[in-house]
Design a protein around this motif. Structure first.
Motif, PDB file in Angstrom:
ATOM      1  N   ALA A   1       0.796  -1.191   0.009  1.00 50.61           N
ATOM      2  CA  ALA A   1      -0.154  -0.036  -0.030  1.00 50.61           C
ATOM      3  C   ALA A   1       0.856   1.283  -0.174  1.00 50.61           C
ATOM      4  O   ALA A   1       0.782   2.500  -0.599  1.00 50.61           O
ATOM      5  N   ILE A   2       1.925   1.212   0.865  1.00 52.21           N
ATOM      6  CA  ILE A   2       3.049   2.219   0.962  1.00 52.21           C
ATOM      7  C   ILE A   2       4.226   1.775   0.124  1.00 52.21           C
ATOM      8  O   ILE A   2       4.628   0.529   0.301  1.00 52.21           O
ATOM      9  N   GLY A   3       4.614   2.451  -1.410  1.00 54.49           N
ATOM     10  CA  GLY A   3       5.648   2.013  -2.186  1.00 54.49           C
ATOM     11  C   GLY A   3       7.076   2.637  -1.718  1.00 54.49           C
ATOM     12  O   GLY A   3       8.054   1.702  -2.205  1.00 54.49           O
ATOM     13  N   LEU A   4       7.135   3.448  -1.036  1.00 55.89           N
ATOM     14  CA  LEU A   4       8.407   4.134  -1.030  1.00 55.89           C
ATOM     15  C   LEU A   4       8.844   4.613   0.191  1.00 55.89           C
ATOM     16  O   LEU A   4       7.609   5.165   1.024  1.00 55.89           O
ATOM     17  N   VAL A   5       9.876   4.838   0.676  1.00 56.09           N
ATOM     18  CA  VAL A   5      10.671   5.472   1.981  1.00 56.09           C
ATOM     19  C   VAL A   5      11.645   6.572   1.762  1.00 56.09           C
ATOM     20  O   VAL A   5      12.484   6.317   0.974  1.00 56.09           O
ATOM     21  N   VAL A   6      10.973   7.880   1.952  1.00 52.46           N
ATOM     22  CA  VAL A   6      12.142   8.794   1.689  1.00 52.46           C
ATOM     23  C   VAL A   6      12.228   9.862   2.914  1.00 52.46           C
ATOM     24  O   VAL A   6      11.305   9.757   3.907  1.00 52.46           O
ATOM     25  N   SER A   7      13.146  10.776   2.963  1.00 47.98           N
ATOM     26  CA  SER A   7      13.544  11.425   4.319  1.00 47.98           C
ATOM     27  C   SER A   7      12.373  12.554   4.659  1.00 47.98           C
ATOM     28  O   SER A   7      12.296  12.683   5.976  1.00 47.98           O
ATOM     29  N   ASP A   8      11.853  13.304   3.684  1.00 43.36           N
ATOM     30  CA  ASP A   8      11.284  14.522   3.889  1.00 43.36           C
ATOM     31  C   ASP A   8      12.190  15.374   4.959  1.00 43.36           C
ATOM     32  O   ASP A   8      11.996  15.904   5.892  1.00 43.36           O
ATOM     33  N   HIS A   9      13.535  15.306   4.485  1.00 44.79           N
ATOM     34  CA  HIS A   9      14.611  16.129   5.358  1.00 44.79           C
ATOM     35  C   HIS A   9      14.005  17.486   5.181  1.00 44.79           C
ATOM     36  O   HIS A   9      14.052  18.328   4.338  1.00 44.79           O
ATOM     37  N   SER A  10      13.787  17.920   6.509  1.00 47.24           N
ATOM     38  CA  SER A  10      13.504  19.568   6.384  1.00 47.24           C
ATOM     39  C   SER A  10      14.137  20.260   7.813  1.00 47.24           C
ATOM     40  O   SER A  10      13.211  20.288   8.868  1.00 47.24           O
ATOM     41  N   PRO A  11      15.250  20.477   7.941  1.00 46.93           N
ATOM     42  CA  PRO A  11      15.958  21.075   8.939  1.00 46.93           C
ATOM     43  C   PRO A  11      15.541  22.524   9.306  1.00 46.93           C
ATOM     44  O   PRO A  11      15.253  23.201   8.386  1.00 46.93           O
ATOM     45  N   ALA A  12      16.008  22.941  10.287  1.00 46.91           N
ATOM     46  CA  ALA A  12      16.066  24.609  10.461  1.00 46.91           C
ATOM     47  C   ALA A  12      16.857  24.861  11.694  1.00 46.91           C
ATOM     48  O   ALA A  12      17.654  23.919  12.558  1.00 46.91           O
ATOM     49  N   THR A  13      17.275  26.075  11.921  1.00 45.69           N
ATOM     50  CA  THR A  13      17.992  26.496  13.220  1.00 45.69           C
ATOM     51  C   THR A  13      17.522  26.177  14.189  1.00 45.69           C
ATOM     52  O   THR A  13      16.259  26.312  14.613  1.00 45.69           O
ATOM     53  N   ALA A  14      18.320  26.200  15.356  1.00 48.78           N
ATOM     54  CA  ALA A  14      18.063  25.698  16.683  1.00 48.78           C
ATOM     55  C   ALA A  14      17.006  26.630  17.263  1.00 48.78           C
ATOM     56  O   ALA A  14      16.179  26.350  18.067  1.00 48.78           O
ATOM     57  N   ASP A  15      17.070  28.046  17.000  1.00 45.99           N
ATOM     58  CA  ASP A  15      16.339  28.703  17.703  1.00 45.99           C
ATOM     59  C   ASP A  15      14.830  28.884  17.307  1.00 45.99           C
ATOM     60  O   ASP A  15      14.042  29.145  18.372  1.00 45.99           O
ATOM     61  N   ILE A  16      14.530  28.253  16.095  1.00 49.46           N
ATOM     62  CA  ILE A  16      13.072  28.118  15.987  1.00 49.46           C
ATOM     63  C   ILE A  16      12.681  26.549  15.996  1.00 49.46           C
ATOM     64  O   ILE A  16      11.364  26.059  15.705  1.00 49.46           O
ATOM     65  N   LYS A  17      13.580  25.740  16.158  1.00 51.38           N
ATOM     66  CA  LYS A  17      13.405  24.237  16.092  1.00 51.38           C
ATOM     67  C   LYS A  17      13.198  23.731  17.610  1.00 51.38           C
ATOM     68  O   LYS A  17      12.373  22.954  18.193  1.00 51.38           O
TER      69      LYS A  17
END
Length: 420
Positions: A283-299
Motif C-alpha cells: 500500500a506504501i511503495g517508498l520511503v524517503v526522508s522529508d529532510h526539513s531542518p531548521a536553525t536551533a532557535d526556531i526548532k
C-alpha cells in the motif's frame, strides 16, 4: 574503469560477483577477473539511494540547509540522488525564473546528483507547463498551511484545475494531504500537538485527492503518510512514508522535545506498526526522508505550538530504516526497493535505482551488521538538531560512489543537476 568484487545486491537478489563501471556507467556484471575494490566479508554493494523528498532551502533560507551541506550529508548516508522540494527556499520554485535561480545556487556545490520539483500554488496555473518543459520532475502542492507564507495551499477546486492541466502534460502531482478543516490549534505539549492533527485529517484529504485523480486522469502521489487510517485509500494514488514515522512513537516523545515535531505528526506505536504492514502489503511503495531542518532557535523552542515542524535525517535514513526493517523480518533488498528503485521509478530516473548494466554506477558499500551511535554534531547537516541524536543504528555506509568515482565529502563536488 573501476571493478568491484564481493557481495552485490542485484535486482534478482544478493550474489557474489563483480561489477565493472566504465565512464560512469555499469558495463558488466559477473566474473571479470581482478578487482580494484574488493569488499570486506561484512560489506554489501548496494545501488545508491534516491531521495525524492528533500528540502534544501537554498537560496533564501540557506542558514537552515544548503546544497553543499545537504549533498554531503546525502553522500555520507548512501544517497546518490536527491530531488529538491520547491519550498522553503526564497523564491519558491513556482516559475521558470525561480527554477533558474535555484539551479544557479546549486551549480558547483553538489556532491550527489540533484533534480528539482516545481510547485503548484494559487495563481501559478499558467506557469506549470513552462516549468514542466524546463525539466522539473513533477509538482508539489499543499492542502493545508505549508508553514511559509510564500507557498500557500491550494483549495480543492484549485487542485482539480492543476490536475487537469498536469494530466494533459502527463505530469505528476505530489500532495501534502491533510484536511485543513480537521486541523486544530496546538498547545505547547506533544499530546496537544498530536490531537491537533488527527489521522482522520490525512484520510479525508487523501480521499479527495484520489477522487480528483480519477476525475482528471492526473497521476497523484501522497507524500509522508503518517496515519494508518489512510492505508485503505491508497489504491488510486501512490504513497510514501518516512524513516521517522517508522522509527519513533508518540509514547516516547517528551512535552518539550520539539526536535520530534513534524507535520503530519509522529503517531502511536500501534500506528507505526501498521505503517510497516503497509510497506509489507505494498500500500506504501517508498520511503524517503522529508529532510526539513531548521536553525536551533526556531526548532528547539520546547513549545510544540510554535516550533518549526521538520525532521533532519538525510544522512541517517538508510540506517534508520534498516534498523527497523531487520527487526521485523524484512530483507536488505526490501529496503533498497523502497529507498532506491521505487523513488527512481516515481520520477522516471530510469538510469538510477539498481545495479544493472546500462545504469549509472551509483553505488554504496554498506556494512549491514555494523552499528554506530548517532551524534548530531558530527553529521554533515548544516544544523545538528535531530531526534536521532544518541540512538544506536544498524548498518554503516563505508563509502559512496557516484558514476563510478568515490565521493569525497572533503574534496570537490562532482554531482550533476538533473532534468526530467
Amino acid at each position: 574503469m573501476t571493478r568491484f568484487s564481493g557481495r552485490v545486491l542485484l535486482p534478482s537478489g544478493e550474489v557474489r560477483c563483480q561489477v565493472r563501471a566504465t565512464d560512469g556507467v555499469i558495463t558488466a556484471i559477473g566474473s571479470l577477473g581482478d578487482a580494484d575494490v574488493v569488499l570486506a566479508d561484512d560489506e554489501v554493494l548496494l545501488p545508491g539511494l534516491v531521495d525524492t523528498h528533500v528540502h534544501v532551502n537554498e537560496p533564501g533560507r540557506t542558514e537552515w540547509e544548503g546544497f553543499a551541506s545537504a549533498t554531503r550529508a546525502a553522500a555520507a548516508g548512501g544517497v546518490t540522488t536527491i530531488v529538491d522540494m520547491p519550498l522553503n527556499s526564497i523564491p519558491p520554485t513556482v516559475t521558470v525564473d525561480a527554477l533558474e535561480v535555484k539551479r544557479k545556487a546549486a551549480t558547483g556545490q553538489c556532491f550527489v546528483d540533484v533534480g528539482f520539483w516545481g510547485g503548484a500554488i494559487p495563481g501559478n496555473l499558467a506557469d506549470l507547463r513552462d516549468l514542466h518543459d524546463a525539466g522539473v520532475f513533477g509538482f508539489k502542492c499543499f492542502l493545508v498551511d505549508s508553514g511559509v507564507e510564500e507557498f500557500p495551499p491550494l483549495s480543492l477546486d484549485q487542485v482539480g484545475d492543476a490536475m487537469a492541466s498536469l494530466a494533459d502534460l502527463g505530469a505528476l502531482l505530489v500532495v501534502h494531504a491533510e484536511d485543513a478543516q480537521a486541523i486544530g490549534t496546538s498547545g505547547p505539549d506533544y499530546a496537544s500537538f498530536l490531537a491537533s492533527r488527527p489521522g482522520r485529517s490525512e484520510a479525508a484529504a487523501i480521499a479527495h485527492v484520489a477522487e480528483l485523480s480519477e476525475a482528471t486522469g492526473c497521476r497523484a502521489h501522497i507524500v509522508h503518510v503518517s496515519s494508518a487510517d489512510a492505508l485503505p485509500l491508497l489504491r488510486q494514488v501512490t504513497a510514501e512514508t518516512c524513516p521517522h514515522y517508522l522509527t519513533f512513537r508518540a509514547e516516547e516523545i517528551g512535552d518539550d522535545a520539539t526536535q520530534f515535531k513534524c507535520c503530519p505528526p509522529i503517531r502511536e506505536e500501534a500506528n507505526r506498526e501498521a505503517l510497516w504492514d503497509g510497506l509489507r502489503s505494498g500500500a506504501i511503495g517508498l520511503v524517503v526522508s522529508d529532510h526539513s531542518p531548521a536553525t536551533a532557535d526556531i526548532k528547539t523552542t520546547g513549545d510544540f505550538g510554535t516550533a518549526w515542524g521538520g525532521i533532519a535525517s538525510l544522512q541517517l535514513g538508510l540506517s534508520a530504516v534498516w534498523t527497523g526493517a531487520r527487526e521485523r523480518g524484512f530483507s536488505l533488498a526490501d529496503v533498497v526497493r523502497w529507498m532506491s528503485a521505487a523513488p527512481a521509478a516515481l520520477v522516471g530516473l530510469s538510469q538510477k535505482g539498481a545495479i544493472e548494466v546500462g545504469h549509472d554506477a551509483d553505488l554504496v558499500v554498506f556494512a549491514p551488521d555494523d552499528s554506530f551511535a548517532v551524534a548530531g554534531a558530527d553529521l554533515h547537516h548544516k544544523n545538528p538538531v535531530t531526534p536521532y541524536d544518541g540512538m544506536t543504528l544498524s548498518g554503516v555506509v563505508r563509502s559512496t560512489w557516484l558514476r563510478g568515482a568515490p565521493v569525497d565529502v572533503d574534496g570537490d563536488p562532482h554531482g550533476r543537476l538533473l532534468s526530467r
